[in-house]
Design a protein around this motif. Structure first.
Motif, PDB file in Angstrom:
ATOM      1  N   ILE A   1       5.046 -40.886  10.557  1.00  0.00           N
ATOM      2  CA  ILE A   1       4.207 -40.009  10.024  1.00  0.00           C
ATOM      3  C   ILE A   1       4.690 -39.881   8.509  1.00  0.00           C
ATOM      4  N   SER A   2       3.620 -39.930   7.653  1.00  0.00           N
ATOM      5  CA  SER A   2       3.990 -39.585   6.128  1.00  0.00           C
ATOM      6  C   SER A   2       3.641 -38.057   5.917  1.00  0.00           C
ATOM      7  N   ILE A   3       4.742 -37.427   5.347  1.00  0.00           N
ATOM      8  CA  ILE A   3       4.554 -36.101   4.732  1.00  0.00           C
ATOM      9  C   ILE A   3       3.222 -35.920   3.827  1.00  0.00           C
ATOM     10  N   LEU A   4       3.093 -36.956   2.874  1.00  0.00           N
ATOM     11  CA  LEU A   4       1.899 -36.996   1.873  1.00  0.00           C
ATOM     12  C   LEU A   4       0.656 -36.936   2.768  1.00  0.00           C
ATOM     13  N   ASP A   5       0.621 -37.605   4.172  1.00  0.00           N
ATOM     14  CA  ASP A   5      -0.408 -37.539   4.819  1.00  0.00           C
ATOM     15  C   ASP A   5      -0.827 -36.006   5.231  1.00  0.00           C
ATOM     16  N   ILE A   6       0.206 -35.427   5.681  1.00  0.00           N
ATOM     17  CA  ILE A   6       0.144 -33.959   6.217  1.00  0.00           C
ATOM     18  C   ILE A   6      -0.329 -33.173   5.192  1.00  0.00           C
ATOM     19  N   LYS A   7       0.355 -33.178   3.993  1.00  0.00           N
ATOM     20  CA  LYS A   7      -0.154 -32.464   2.736  1.00  0.00           C
ATOM     21  C   LYS A   7      -1.675 -32.567   2.506  1.00  0.00           C
ATOM     22  N   ARG A   8      -1.904 -33.766   2.601  1.00  0.00           N
ATOM     23  CA  ARG A   8      -3.514 -34.270   2.161  1.00  0.00           C
ATOM     24  C   ARG A   8      -4.358 -33.676   3.279  1.00  0.00           C
ATOM     25  N   ILE A   9      -3.971 -33.681   4.262  1.00  0.00           N
ATOM     26  CA  ILE A   9      -4.844 -33.164   5.377  1.00  0.00           C
ATOM     27  C   ILE A   9      -5.069 -31.732   5.523  1.00  0.00           C
ATOM     28  N   LEU A  10      -3.868 -30.914   5.363  1.00  0.00           N
ATOM     29  CA  LEU A  10      -3.918 -29.426   5.524  1.00  0.00           C
ATOM     30  C   LEU A  10      -4.722 -28.915   4.307  1.00  0.00           C
ATOM     31  N   SER A  11      -4.182 -29.519   3.185  1.00  0.00           N
ATOM     32  CA  SER A  11      -4.638 -29.019   1.803  1.00  0.00           C
ATOM     33  C   SER A  11      -6.138 -29.124   1.924  1.00  0.00           C
ATOM     34  N   LYS A  12      -6.872 -30.373   2.197  1.00  0.00           N
ATOM     35  CA  LYS A  12      -8.179 -30.365   2.236  1.00  0.00           C
ATOM     36  C   LYS A  12      -8.898 -29.602   2.961  1.00  0.00           C
ATOM     37  N   TRP A  13      -8.525 -28.997   4.321  1.00  0.00           N
ATOM     38  CA  TRP A  13      -9.158 -28.119   5.056  1.00  0.00           C
ATOM     39  C   TRP A  13      -9.041 -26.676   4.505  1.00  0.00           C
ATOM     40  N   GLN A  14      -7.925 -26.560   3.634  1.00  0.00           N
ATOM     41  CA  GLN A  14      -7.749 -25.304   3.028  1.00  0.00           C
ATOM     42  C   GLN A  14      -8.669 -25.225   1.954  1.00  0.00           C
ATOM     43  N   LYS A  15      -9.014 -25.927   1.001  1.00  0.00           N
ATOM     44  CA  LYS A  15      -9.896 -26.106  -0.009  1.00  0.00           C
ATOM     45  C   LYS A  15     -11.328 -26.128   0.564  1.00  0.00           C
ATOM     46  N   VAL A  16     -11.719 -27.001   1.245  1.00  0.00           N
ATOM     47  CA  VAL A  16     -13.174 -27.064   1.693  1.00  0.00           C
ATOM     48  C   VAL A  16     -13.896 -25.820   2.336  1.00  0.00           C
ATOM     49  N   LEU A  17     -12.908 -25.137   3.145  1.00  0.00           N
ATOM     50  CA  LEU A  17     -13.334 -23.905   3.532  1.00  0.00           C
ATOM     51  C   LEU A  17     -13.155 -22.506   2.943  1.00  0.00           C
ATOM     52  N   GLU A  18     -12.338 -22.756   1.777  1.00  0.00           N
ATOM     53  CA  GLU A  18     -12.160 -21.439   0.846  1.00  0.00           C
ATOM     54  C   GLU A  18     -13.467 -20.829   0.282  1.00  0.00           C
ATOM     55  N   ASN A  19     -13.490 -19.666   0.709  1.00  0.00           N
ATOM     56  CA  ASN A  19     -14.682 -18.744   0.442  1.00  0.00           C
ATOM     57  C   ASN A  19     -16.069 -19.419   1.017  1.00  0.00           C
ATOM     58  N   LYS A  20     -15.827 -20.209   2.178  1.00  0.00           N
ATOM     59  CA  LYS A  20     -16.909 -20.393   2.944  1.00  0.00           C
ATOM     60  C   LYS A  20     -16.754 -20.028   4.266  1.00  0.00           C
TER      61      LYS A  20
END
Length: 565
Positions: free
Chosen positions: A296-315
């Motif tokens: 598993i790539s750490i970069l992939d973990i960061k990308r996935i978790l960060s994406k879910w954080q930003k898309v749902l922010e304030n929504k």
């Protein structure tokens, strides 16, 4: 966004069969849970989620329900459940239960009637279809492998099942069936449950069943995931479910939303008119599952978790989790045996301090690991057994199949909870229903309660810090060091406060450098290694699996920076 009780809570999932046995029959039960409520309260838990405790023939360990309004005798009685609910509430905690409404057991009275004859009143409670030229109605492959269709000799038609053939799917096109489901849900709500985790809910709507998938050479059944996952039209049923049941009480709802993408997530959980309060996303779990085949790539973990954080922010709102009853132990995926304490605590900080509601799965808080099983006969999980049979038929060597299961089987998460170093890890005085992990003498609750530096006590501190600092609950998320190969770091900002979470997710030292903010011991909240008590720094070396959590006032941040230029 609104500040709500379930956003500030910490959830804990209990797999009833493996948590605590009170009778000595080797099976965890409701009274066993009651006996450990003070442990959960001391840990800092606010909401307990229990896996299905309903009456069931246990083809899929309770996810095949034969009676929604009764308790599996192995687990206790309805009175035991009411006592559990009462004891949870007495301790100012809440209890949510698993709601399995995509399918039932084939021994549920509805299905027994449905398969009795073609003109039975409950025939269309399930999905029936005639075959085509002595073959299944289509070539779709189920989630557990094999065809989604099972032939019924009595009525000479096929019924649809996404999971095991013993788990026929309910027909959500049938209004009478839906009313029965809503009535059952309201029955539980009237008894005081505080919410639901809704199982496999993204699968209740199916595409047109006449559609075939393009054949793959050598395969009889073909992956048809998009044909029965988040299919257009599903929101008609979800909105009705919300209106006729879920919206009637101040409860919390968490949908298991396999196949729902991050872009679609706001429709499911937006605060204005979403269906559920949170959903469990599968993008990270799919990445974890891939570790059976490649690193598993750490970069992939960061990308996935960060994406879910930003898309749902304030929504909407994230459900934060890294373990549950369906996935292997996280320290066996991302961690390291040599650095068990460090990796378990580092991974914990990584996800726990993000924006969302954190979930802990039983045993995660002590760093329980995957279990070592030598033969397929030692496995219990139906999905693992069907995977084994399929791969052996395909000619895959047994050693390779067993290696994959050792990394990916759901049974890894289902070994009994390790309470102490006594016989059977203190789980039972009898013969355990499933093997106890051989490392229980080292990894157990009793040992870690005594050790101030243990994984368990790290979790306690982490939960306390989150509860006392709203920046970790409501603060905006921002990833930093985006391209670093092993460090996952991010900031949280809320009403003049800033927090920084830094995690080195590797077995080697890693250089942290972020020039914008100088960090000092006076701002340090929590870590899993001792740190320098004197220096301000914008860079330092993180040891293997080291994590650090800092908090500072945004105005203080500016003054600290200028003072130390």
């Amino acid at each position: 966004m609104k500040q709500l009780w379930w956003k500030e809570a910490v959830f804990y999932e209990i797999y009833v069969r493996s948590f605590m046995d009170s009778t000595g029959d080797g099976i965890g039960d409701l009274k066993g849970i009651i006996s450990k409520l003070d442990y959960l309260k001391d840990l800092g838990i606010d909401v307990i989620w229990i896996s299905p405790m309903y009456r069931s023939p246990n083809c899929d360990n309770g996810y095949d329900i034969s009676d929604y309004r009764d308790i599996l005798p192995e687990f206790g009685t309805l009175d035991d459940f009411y006592d559990l609910l009462k004891q949870v509430h007495v301790r100012d905690m809440k209890l949510i239960i698993d709601l399995v409404i995509n399918h039932t057991s084939d021994l549920h009275p509805w299905f027994i009637e449905s398969r009795s004859c073609r003109n039975n009143s409950k025939r269309n409670f399930y999905i029936w279809k005639q075959g085509i030229k002595n073959k299944e109605p289509n070539n779709w492959k189920g989630i557990f492998g094999g065809s989604v269709w099972e032939y019924d000799r009595n009525t000479k038609e096929y019924y649809f099942h996404l999971f095991s053939k013993n788990q026929p799917d309910l027909n959500w096109e049938n209004g009478k069936m839906r009313e029965e489901i809503y009535d059952m849900i309201n029955w539980w709500l009237e008894r005081g449950v505080d919410g639901f985790r809704i199982d496999a809910i993204s699968h209740i709507k199916k595409d047109v069943l006449d559609k075939k998938m393009p054949y793959v050479k050598g395969e009889r059944y073909v992956d048809a995931f998009e044909r029965y996952t988040n299919v257009q039209g599903i929101f008609y049923y979800l909105k009705e479910l919300k209106e006729k049941a879920l919206n009637k009480y101040d409860i919390v709802t968490v949908g298991e939303a396999n196949g729902v993408t991050v872009e679609q997530a706001p429709l499911w959980v937006n605060e204005k008119d979403g269906i559920f309060n949170m959903i469990f996303q599968f993008e990270l779990l799919d990445l974890f599952e891939s570790q059976s085949y490649h690193k598993i790539s750490i970069l992939d973990i960061k990308r996935i978790l960060s994406k879910w954080q930003k898309v749902l922010e304030n929504k909407g709102w994230n459900a934060l989790f890294i373990e549950n009853h369906d996935v292997p132990r996280i320290v066996s995926i991302l961690g390291d045996n040599e650095y068990l304490r460090e990796s378990a605590t580092c991974i914990a900080a990584m996800y726990f301090m993000m924006k969302g509601t954190p979930f802990i799965y039983q045993g995660q808080e002590i760093g329980m690991t995957n279990i070592k099983l030598e033969d397929i006969e030692e496995y219990n999980d139906i999905k693992s057994k069907e995977f084994y049979c399929t791969k052996i038929k395909e000619g895959v060597p047994k050693e390779k199949v067993m290696k994959i299961l050792g990394l990916s089987s759901r049974d890894n998460a289902r070994s009994p909870m390790q309470w102490n170093d006594k016989k059977n890890a203190g789980f039972t005085t009898g013969i355990p229903w499933f093997s106890v992990n051989e490392n229980y003498k080292k990894i157990n609750v009793e040992n870690q309660l005594k050790d101030s530096k243990s994984i368990l006590n790290f979790y306690k501190k982490m939960i306390s810090i989150r509860r006392e600092n709203k920046v970790f609950i409501y603060g905006n998320y921002k990833m930093i060091l985006k391209d670093h190969m092993s460090i996952f770091a991010y900031t949280r900002t809320f009403k003049g406060e800033k927090a920084i979470v830094i995690c080195n997710l590797s077995v080697v030292n890693a250089l942290y450098r972020y020039d914008t903010i100088k960090l000092n011991y006076s701002n340090f909240l929590l870590g899993n290694y001792p740190i320098d008590k004197e220096k301000y720094a914008t860079e330092f070396v993180l040891k293997p699996y080291e994590t650090r959590i800092y908090k500072l006032n945004c105005l203080e941040e500016d003054s600290v920076w200028k003072k130390n230029m």
